[in-house]
Design a protein around this motif. Structure first.
Motif, PDB file in Angstrom:
ATOM      1  N   LYS A 140       0.842  -1.194   0.000  1.00 29.07           N
ATOM      2  CA  LYS A 140       0.000   0.000   0.000  1.00 29.07           C
ATOM      3  C   LYS A 140       0.880   1.248   0.000  1.00 29.07           C
ATOM      4  O   LYS A 140       1.840   1.346   0.752  1.00 29.07           O
ATOM      5  CB  LYS A 140      -0.916  -0.005   1.219  1.00 29.07           C
ATOM      6  CG  LYS A 140      -1.916   1.142   1.234  1.00 29.07           C
ATOM      7  CD  LYS A 140      -2.810   1.041   2.447  1.00 29.07           C
ATOM      8  CE  LYS A 140      -3.824   2.184   2.470  1.00 29.07           C
ATOM      9  NZ  LYS A 140      -4.735   2.143   1.331  1.00 29.07           N
ATOM     10  N   ARG A 181       4.344   0.572   5.204  1.00 26.36           N
ATOM     11  CA  ARG A 181       3.742  -0.264   4.165  1.00 26.36           C
ATOM     12  C   ARG A 181       3.669  -1.733   4.581  1.00 26.36           C
ATOM     13  O   ARG A 181       3.212  -2.562   3.788  1.00 26.36           O
ATOM     14  CB  ARG A 181       4.560  -0.151   2.875  1.00 26.36           C
ATOM     15  CG  ARG A 181       4.759   1.277   2.402  1.00 26.36           C
ATOM     16  CD  ARG A 181       5.764   1.364   1.289  1.00 26.36           C
ATOM     17  NE  ARG A 181       5.264   0.823   0.039  1.00 26.36           N
ATOM     18  CZ  ARG A 181       6.026   0.575  -1.021  1.00 26.36           C
ATOM     19  NH1 ARG A 181       7.318   0.788  -0.975  1.00 26.36           N
ATOM     20  NH2 ARG A 181       5.492   0.085  -2.127  1.00 26.36           N
ATOM     21  N   TRP A 207       2.531  -5.130   6.566  1.00 23.32           N
ATOM     22  CA  TRP A 207       1.299  -5.679   7.130  1.00 23.32           C
ATOM     23  C   TRP A 207       1.528  -6.309   8.508  1.00 23.32           C
ATOM     24  O   TRP A 207       0.603  -6.802   9.134  1.00 23.32           O
ATOM     25  CB  TRP A 207       0.710  -6.720   6.180  1.00 23.32           C
ATOM     26  CG  TRP A 207       1.601  -7.904   5.950  1.00 23.32           C
ATOM     27  CD1 TRP A 207       1.616  -9.085   6.621  1.00 23.32           C
ATOM     28  CD2 TRP A 207       2.630  -8.012   4.960  1.00 23.32           C
ATOM     29  NE1 TRP A 207       2.579  -9.924   6.127  1.00 23.32           N
ATOM     30  CE2 TRP A 207       3.213  -9.293   5.098  1.00 23.32           C
ATOM     31  CE3 TRP A 207       3.114  -7.165   3.978  1.00 23.32           C
ATOM     32  CZ2 TRP A 207       4.260  -9.734   4.285  1.00 23.32           C
ATOM     33  CZ3 TRP A 207       4.146  -7.602   3.168  1.00 23.32           C
ATOM     34  CH2 TRP A 207       4.707  -8.867   3.321  1.00 23.32           C
ATOM     35  N   SER A 243      -2.330   1.204  12.558  1.00 21.76           N
ATOM     36  CA  SER A 243      -3.442   1.419  11.626  1.00 21.76           C
ATOM     37  C   SER A 243      -2.997   1.207  10.190  1.00 21.76           C
ATOM     38  O   SER A 243      -3.736   0.660   9.364  1.00 21.76           O
ATOM     39  CB  SER A 243      -3.999   2.832  11.799  1.00 21.76           C
ATOM     40  OG  SER A 243      -2.970   3.798  11.592  1.00 21.76           O
ATOM     41  N   ALA A 244      -1.741   1.629   9.871  1.00 25.62           N
ATOM     42  CA  ALA A 244      -1.222   1.411   8.519  1.00 25.62           C
ATOM     43  C   ALA A 244      -1.065  -0.071   8.236  1.00 25.62           C
ATOM     44  O   ALA A 244      -1.305  -0.536   7.116  1.00 25.62           O
ATOM     45  CB  ALA A 244       0.116   2.128   8.345  1.00 25.62           C
ATOM     46  N   LYS A 302      -2.924  -2.457   9.513  1.00 21.87           N
ATOM     47  CA  LYS A 302      -4.256  -3.029   9.318  1.00 21.87           C
ATOM     48  C   LYS A 302      -4.735  -2.805   7.890  1.00 21.87           C
ATOM     49  O   LYS A 302      -5.340  -3.682   7.278  1.00 21.87           O
ATOM     50  CB  LYS A 302      -5.234  -2.411  10.317  1.00 21.87           C
ATOM     51  CG  LYS A 302      -4.939  -2.737  11.772  1.00 21.87           C
ATOM     52  CD  LYS A 302      -5.908  -2.032  12.696  1.00 21.87           C
ATOM     53  CE  LYS A 302      -5.586  -2.315  14.158  1.00 21.87           C
ATOM     54  NZ  LYS A 302      -6.489  -1.592  15.074  1.00 21.87           N
ATOM     55  N   GLU A 303      -4.454  -1.621   7.353  1.00 26.80           N
ATOM     56  CA  GLU A 303      -4.845  -1.348   5.973  1.00 26.80           C
ATOM     57  C   GLU A 303      -4.018  -2.174   4.996  1.00 26.80           C
ATOM     58  O   GLU A 303      -4.533  -2.667   4.004  1.00 26.80           O
ATOM     59  CB  GLU A 303      -4.679   0.141   5.682  1.00 26.80           C
ATOM     60  CG  GLU A 303      -5.590   1.035   6.505  1.00 26.80           C
ATOM     61  CD  GLU A 303      -5.327   2.500   6.246  1.00 26.80           C
ATOM     62  OE1 GLU A 303      -4.448   2.798   5.407  1.00 26.80           O
ATOM     63  OE2 GLU A 303      -5.991   3.352   6.863  1.00 26.80           O
ATOM     64  N   GLU A 323      -5.030  -5.876   4.382  1.00 30.14           N
ATOM     65  CA  GLU A 323      -6.154  -6.151   3.494  1.00 30.14           C
ATOM     66  C   GLU A 323      -5.692  -6.493   2.087  1.00 30.14           C
ATOM     67  O   GLU A 323      -6.412  -7.155   1.334  1.00 30.14           O
ATOM     68  CB  GLU A 323      -7.077  -4.938   3.451  1.00 30.14           C
ATOM     69  CG  GLU A 323      -7.691  -4.577   4.804  1.00 30.14           C
ATOM     70  CD  GLU A 323      -8.502  -3.295   4.732  1.00 30.14           C
ATOM     71  OE1 GLU A 323      -8.532  -2.714   3.628  1.00 30.14           O
ATOM     72  OE2 GLU A 323      -9.100  -2.905   5.751  1.00 30.14           O
TER      73      GLU A 323
END
Length: 495
Positions: free
Chosen positions: A302, A320, A322, A364-365, A367-368, A371
């Motif tokens: 991401k 970036r 996960w 939070s980064a 978690k995004e 995905e």
């Protein structure tokens, strides 16, 4: 690919092989880099005051043994080419030391580096701009002899023609100009120029990136053959993982000016430990038509690479990654040897025990980013609890979730809120449809019932949260724990 033997070439090959064997037997370190940094200043204003700096290379350590090939990979802008120019002393380092054959060459001047140029040469990335279009091939390849004041046996012209034949070109091309050659032929000319003074170390900055695929194989095979015959040591910079795997003995993975993983070829490709390395490996296409319908485990990172002007704190990949947690944001991981011959800079490495098991709350980064990562990759490759392919026990995923604070891991309240919002949207859509059809809009009773159902779902979620706080273990989403409760609440709300 075989290289035609020329007069005088056999002696050079024999001497080079002898040097290689001697260096390899003694385990001699040809190049040693410690804490190497290069910061390019940013200046503004009338007086050109420095307002910042680009951290192109920001503290790297590695060694290169005599006769081996070190591959350097990473995204564009991570500092690979800058590192190559630093170790050949084409750029002045900001900090750190560079040792060649035990001698510190970090801050040698032009006069001090002149004799060292015979032993350290570079193959540049662009074969079109690295050759002077006004000079003939004989002048270009013969330039090192004139600059060093070396008179080869038989004359410069004879030696240049021999070098052209060594790299697979016709000696009769001596008087031609660069524009008369293709990209692959120009790259061969650059290789011949780098080999003119029989160097010990050759830094190849993406030697095949500007070439056609069919020509890449020829140049790579040429480099392999020259290494065997002349006893060369390579540092090959590339972004093509297939090329690096073919030619390298050890591989260094760079990200934003740092080396995040350094390992031998087999270990790196079989069990990559750094998440960034695993993401790079997933991007390599598999040329097999039979597997075109199979589900790919492609990892989508991401966002973009952060700016080297102000790199992130802690681990530079945490924005970036996960698997990033709070310790990744605050503490920079050191490049340590977790397995023999494999050094990794990561708090939560892949295919190995967690180095920070007490910190499991994802940012939070993270978690995004999770995905965009396949479930098989998030679980750590092998199934939880089973050993990896190299025998290293893989850490289970469930205990990590049990240690996490309940407030961070229970998503039921958030899901109930989302369910209430979905109910409200459905109500508005129903009213709009009824108005369009000319039917009377329903009263407030259904909306009240739906709101009550949403409240009940929130109460159930709160009860689950309180029960988990009392001592019950929290299970991962998708099991029969909180994930199922949230799903049941959502279904009841939808009804």
């Amino acid at each position: 690919m075989s290289i035609p033997a020329q007069s005088g070439d056999a002696e050079a090959a024999a001497s080079g092989t002898a040097v290689l064997a001697e260096g390899a037997a003694s385990g001699e370190t040809l190049l040693k880099v410690t804490g190497l940094k290069k910061h390019f200043p940013i200046k503004k204003g009338l007086f050109q005051r420095q307002v910042g700096a680009v951290h192109a290379v920001d503290g790297i350590d590695f060694e290169v043994k005599a006769g081996e090939t070190l591959g350097v990979v990473g995204e564009s802008g991570c500092g690979k080419s800058t590192m190559g120019r630093l170790i050949t002393r084409l750029l002045e380092p900001t900090a750190g030391t560079i040792e060649f054959e035990g001698r510190d060459i970090t801050h040698l001047g032009v006069a001090g580096m002149r004799p060292m140029r015979r032993d350290v040469q570079m193959i540049f990335q662009d074969p079109y701009s690295s050759l002077n279009p006004r000079h003939t091939i004989g002048t270009i390849v013969g330039a090192p002899f004139r600059l060093q004041g070396v008179e080869p046996e038989g004359g410069v012209k004879k030696e240049v023609q021999r070098l052209l034949s060594v790299v697979g070109l016709n000696p009769e091309h001596y008087n031609r100009y660069p524009h008369e050659f293709s990209g692959g032929q120009r790259q061969r000319i650059g290789i011949a120029r780098a080999l003119a003074l029989n160097p010990k170390l050759v830094v190849a900055d993406e030697p095949v990136s500007a070439l056609d695929v069919s020509i890449q194989a020829q140049v790579v095979n040429l480099l392999d053959d020259l290494q065997e015959e002349l006893g060369l040591t390579y540092v090959i910079i590339a972004h093509d993982l297939s090329v690096v795997r073919h030619v390298s003995d050890r591989i260094a993975v760079m990200y934003l000016g740092k080396i995040v993983e350094l390992a031998d070829r087999e270990s790196l490709y079989r069990t990559p430990m750094h998440p960034y390395t695993r993401a790079l490996m997933s991007a390599v296409p598999i040329p097999d038509p039979k597997r075109k319908n199979e589900k790919s485990e492609r990892i989508l990172l991401k966002g973009d690479v952060p700016s080297p002007i102000s790199p992130p704190s802690g681990c530079r990949f945490h924005t970036r990654c996960w698997k990033a947690t709070q310790i990744c944001k605050t503490t920079e991981p050191q490049l340590v040897e977790l397995k023999p011959g494999q050094r990794v800079a990561c708090h939560h490495p892949e295919n190995f025990a967690d180095q920070a098991p007490q910190d499991t709350v994802l940012l939070s980064a993270a978690k995004e980013a999770s995905e965009l990562v396949p479930d098989a990759v998030v679980s750590g490759g092998p199934s939880d609890g089973e050993p990896a392919s190299d025998g290293t026990p893989a850490p289970a995923k469930a205990p990590a979730a049990e240690k996490a604070p309940v407030a961070e891991k229970v998503p039921a309240v958030e899901e109930a809120t989302a369910a209430a919002e979905a109910v409200e949207e459905a109500k508005e859509a129903k009213e709009a449809t009824a108005a369009a059809d000319g039917e009377p809009v329903a009263g407030k009773a259904p909306a009240a019932e739906e709101a009550a159902a949403a409240v009940e779902a929130a109460k159930e979620a709160k009860a689950v949260k309180e029960g988990a706080s009392a001592g019950s273990s929290v299970e991962p989403e998708g099991s029969d724990g909180t994930g199922t409760a949230a799903t049941d609440s959502q279904e009841s709300t939808g009804k």
